[in-house]
Each structure stands twice: as structure tokens, then as C-alpha cells.
Design an enzyme around this catalytic site. Structure first.
Site, PDB file in Angstrom:
ATOM      1  N   ASN A   9      -2.902  -0.309  -3.573  1.00  0.00           N
ATOM      2  CA  ASN A   9      -1.781   0.412  -2.958  1.00  0.00           C
ATOM      3  C   ASN A   9      -2.077   0.533  -1.468  1.00  0.00           C
ATOM      4  O   ASN A   9      -2.926   1.313  -1.067  1.00  0.00           O
ATOM      5  CB  ASN A   9      -1.677   1.802  -3.610  1.00  0.00           C
ATOM      6  CG  ASN A   9      -0.688   2.704  -2.905  1.00  0.00           C
ATOM      7  OD1 ASN A   9       0.150   2.237  -2.133  1.00  0.00           O
ATOM      8  ND2 ASN A   9      -0.776   4.006  -3.158  1.00  0.00           N
ATOM      9  N   TRP A  10      -1.355  -0.261  -0.677  1.00  0.00           N
ATOM     10  CA  TRP A  10      -1.664  -0.305   0.762  1.00  0.00           C
ATOM     11  C   TRP A  10      -1.073   0.877   1.515  1.00  0.00           C
ATOM     12  O   TRP A  10      -1.309   1.044   2.704  1.00  0.00           O
ATOM     13  CB  TRP A  10      -1.144  -1.606   1.376  1.00  0.00           C
ATOM     14  CG  TRP A  10      -1.763  -2.851   0.810  1.00  0.00           C
ATOM     15  CD1 TRP A  10      -2.720  -2.932  -0.176  1.00  0.00           C
ATOM     16  CD2 TRP A  10      -1.483  -4.203   1.197  1.00  0.00           C
ATOM     17  NE1 TRP A  10      -3.046  -4.239  -0.418  1.00  0.00           N
ATOM     18  CE2 TRP A  10      -2.295  -5.053   0.403  1.00  0.00           C
ATOM     19  CE3 TRP A  10      -0.625  -4.788   2.128  1.00  0.00           C
ATOM     20  CZ2 TRP A  10      -2.272  -6.446   0.531  1.00  0.00           C
ATOM     21  CZ3 TRP A  10      -0.597  -6.171   2.250  1.00  0.00           C
ATOM     22  CH2 TRP A  10      -1.425  -6.982   1.461  1.00  0.00           C
ATOM     23  N   GLY A  47      -8.340   9.393  -1.451  1.00  0.00           N
ATOM     24  CA  GLY A  47      -8.578   9.306  -0.009  1.00  0.00           C
ATOM     25  C   GLY A  47      -9.648  10.244   0.498  1.00  0.00           C
ATOM     26  O   GLY A  47      -9.789  10.423   1.712  1.00  0.00           O
ATOM     27  N   GLY A  60      -7.549   3.045  -0.219  1.00  0.00           N
ATOM     28  CA  GLY A  60      -8.265   2.628   0.993  1.00  0.00           C
ATOM     29  C   GLY A  60      -9.002   1.301   0.861  1.00  0.00           C
ATOM     30  O   GLY A  60      -8.885   0.427   1.735  1.00  0.00           O
TER      31      GLY A  60
HETATM   32  C1  PEP Z   1      -4.261   5.921  -4.108  1.00  0.00           C
HETATM   33  O1  PEP Z   1      -3.651   6.227  -3.107  1.00  0.00           O
HETATM   34  O2  PEP Z   1      -3.629   5.565  -5.119  1.00  0.00           O
HETATM   35  C2  PEP Z   1      -5.706   5.978  -4.079  1.00  0.00           C
HETATM   36  C3  PEP Z   1      -6.337   5.972  -5.212  1.00  0.00           C
HETATM   37  O3  PEP Z   1      -6.304   6.062  -2.845  1.00  0.00           O
HETATM   38  P1  PEP Z   1      -7.885   5.943  -2.518  1.00  0.00           P
HETATM   39  O4  PEP Z   1      -8.415   4.772  -3.307  1.00  0.00           O
HETATM   40  O5  PEP Z   1      -7.946   5.699  -1.044  1.00  0.00           O
HETATM   41  O6  PEP Z   1      -8.522   7.224  -2.934  1.00  0.00           O
END
Ligand code: PEP
Length: 251
Positions: A9-10, A173, A235
Site C-alpha cells: 500500500n503506497w 507506520g 512503508g
Molecule cells: C499500512 O498502511 O497498511 C501499513 C501496514 O503501514 P506500515 O507497513 O508502514 O506500518
């Protein structure tokens, strides 16, 4: 029997050129990955270009959100046919950022989910508790509510296109992932709720992804858990090498 799925998921990152460069770097890194499904979810603006770049690859594309109505006076919204038109086969519905920042309710997310499935998209439906909810002992209650309301009226013959993403909000995040046993406990609970709602056989076939600070160093251990069938990566999905390592950790 559940083929692992790794999705990136960008979020609101990357211009069109950067998005295409990203998948051009990713394609050769994962082209021999077998026994895993791979999905990238660029921003809406890059879907058409990335969709073209992914043709003939083993990577599918998804949108990060989709609206519930097929067309009409809904300024700023993107419909299921529009998403399909870009070469996308997936949509994320109910990401915690949509729930929190855009104040999307369980009822709206249910409408989006039903429209996406009905229109022929595969869906990653996100659920997860906040830190306050976990600390108040409400995790199970929150997950049950999100699933019961969110999955209401999903037709039995469309559950094959449904994937659940368990993403504890406190892990998204933050760099702090759920411990593998902690995540497994939540995933087993989620599968139990799915069994109550949809029947055990259907629940056993639904993939439940873990999301929340997944990175190359923790991916294999998380995805080795019995009820963790892949990951939704934020990320670390912005970097082709890191994302490819996570994909390969699922194989
Ligand atoms: C997300 O936004 O779906 C996610 C899991 O983000 P991150 O991997 O950055 O924690």
C-alpha cells in the site's frame, strides 16, 4: 491451501514516473517467486501507467480505496468500473487511515465492500484496534464489530474474492510490529468470527493478512504463523528491494 498474498500500500506517495520506475525495478526481483500472490496499490493517479507496466508480470494491481456508487454526482470519488478500467483487480477497503482521517463508518465501508465485490474486484478489507482500545481490553469487541458490520450481506459466492487485513492501528507506520504470537492470537480470533458469520469452511479459505510495520527483518516470522496468510505492507513497500524480500519471505 491458502496461497499467501503480499500487498504493498503506497498510500499518498510517488508521482507517475516514480511509480512506474518502482514496478520496473520490482518485476525482475520477484519474477520467479512462486506460491505467493503479489499486489501493489499505487495512488489513483498512477494506476493506468502502472497497470500497463505490470502487463505480462506476476504482479497484480489494486486501488487504495473505491466508492460504493458506479457513477454520478460524487465529486472526487472513484468508482469500481473506473478502478477496473486502469487494469486493477483489487481494492483496499476500510484502511484505518480512511476510517480515522476520512471518518468512514462501518456502514459506508460495508457499502463499498459490497459494491467492489459485486463489480468484480477482489478486496482487502482492513480491520484493527487502536492502542487505547487494546489497553482498555476492547480489542476483541472492536474486531467483532468491524467484521460483523463491515461484512454484512456479503454473498456466499463472493467470499472467494475477500481477503481480511488485520492491522493493529498502533503498529501502522510506527516501526513497532505486533509480536508474531500476539498477531497470531488476533488472527485466530478473526477466523473464529468469520466462521460464526460465514461458516467454518468459508472462514478456513479466507486469507487474513497482517499489516503494521512489516519489514524484511520480521516478515518471515510473522507469516510463518498458522493463521497469518501474508501481509499488507505500507512503508517497506515503497522500496523495491525491501518489498521483494518480503514477497520472497512468504514463499
Ligand atoms: C499500512 O498502511 O497498511 C501499513 C501496514 O503501514 P506500515 O507497513 O508502514 O506500518
Amino acid at each position: 491451501m491458502r496461497v499467501p498474498l503480499v500487498a504493498g500500500n503506497w498510500k499518498m506517495h510517488k508521482l507517475i514516473r516514480e511509480s512506474v520506475e518502482m514496478v520496473e525495478a520490482l518485476i525482475p526481483l520477484v519474477k520467479n517467486a512462486s506460491g505467493v500472490e503479489i499486489v501493489v496499490c499505487p495512488p489513483f493517479t498512477a494506476l493506468s501507467a502502472v497497470g500497463q507496466a505490470l502487463q505480462d508480470s506476476n504482479i497484480e494491481q489494486g486501488a487504495q480505496d473505491v466508492f460504493s456508487e458506479p457513477e454520478g454526482a460524487f465529486t472526487g470519488a472513484i468508482s469500481v468500473p473506473m478502478v477496473l478500467d486502469t487494469g486493477s483487480r483489487w481494492a483496499i477497503v476500510g484502511h484505518s487511515e480512511r476510517r480515522r482521517v476520512f471518518r468512514e463508518s462501518d456502514a459506508l465501508l460495508n457499502e463499498k465492500l459490497l459494491a467492489a465485490l459485486d463489480g468484480g474486484l477482489k478486496v482487502m478489507f482492513c480491520i484493527g484496534e487502536t492502542l487505547e482500545e487494546r489497553e482498555a481490553g476492547e480489542m476483541e469487541h472492536v474486531l467483532e464489530r468491524q467484521l460483523t458490520n463491515g461484512l454484512q450481506s456479503v454473498p456466499a459466492d463472493q467470499t472467494g474474492a475477500l481477503v481480511i487485513a488485520y492491522e493493529p492501528v498502533w503498529a501502522i507506520g510506527t516501526g513497532v510490529n505486533a509480536e508474531p504470537n500476539q498477531a497470531e492470537e488476533a488472527h485466530a480470533f478473526v477466523r473464529g468470527i468469520l466462521a460464526q458469520q460465514l461458516g467454518q469452511t468459508t472462514a478456513d479459505g479466507i486469507r487474513i493478512l497482517y499489516g503494521g510495520s512489516v519489514k524484511p527483518s520480521n516478515a518471515a516470522e510473522l507469516m510463518a504463523q498458522e493463521n497469518i496468510d501474508g501481509s499488507l505492507v505500507g512503508g517497506a513497500s515503497l522500496n523495491a528491494n525491501d518489498f521483494a524480500e518480503i514477497v520472497l519471505a512468504a514463499t
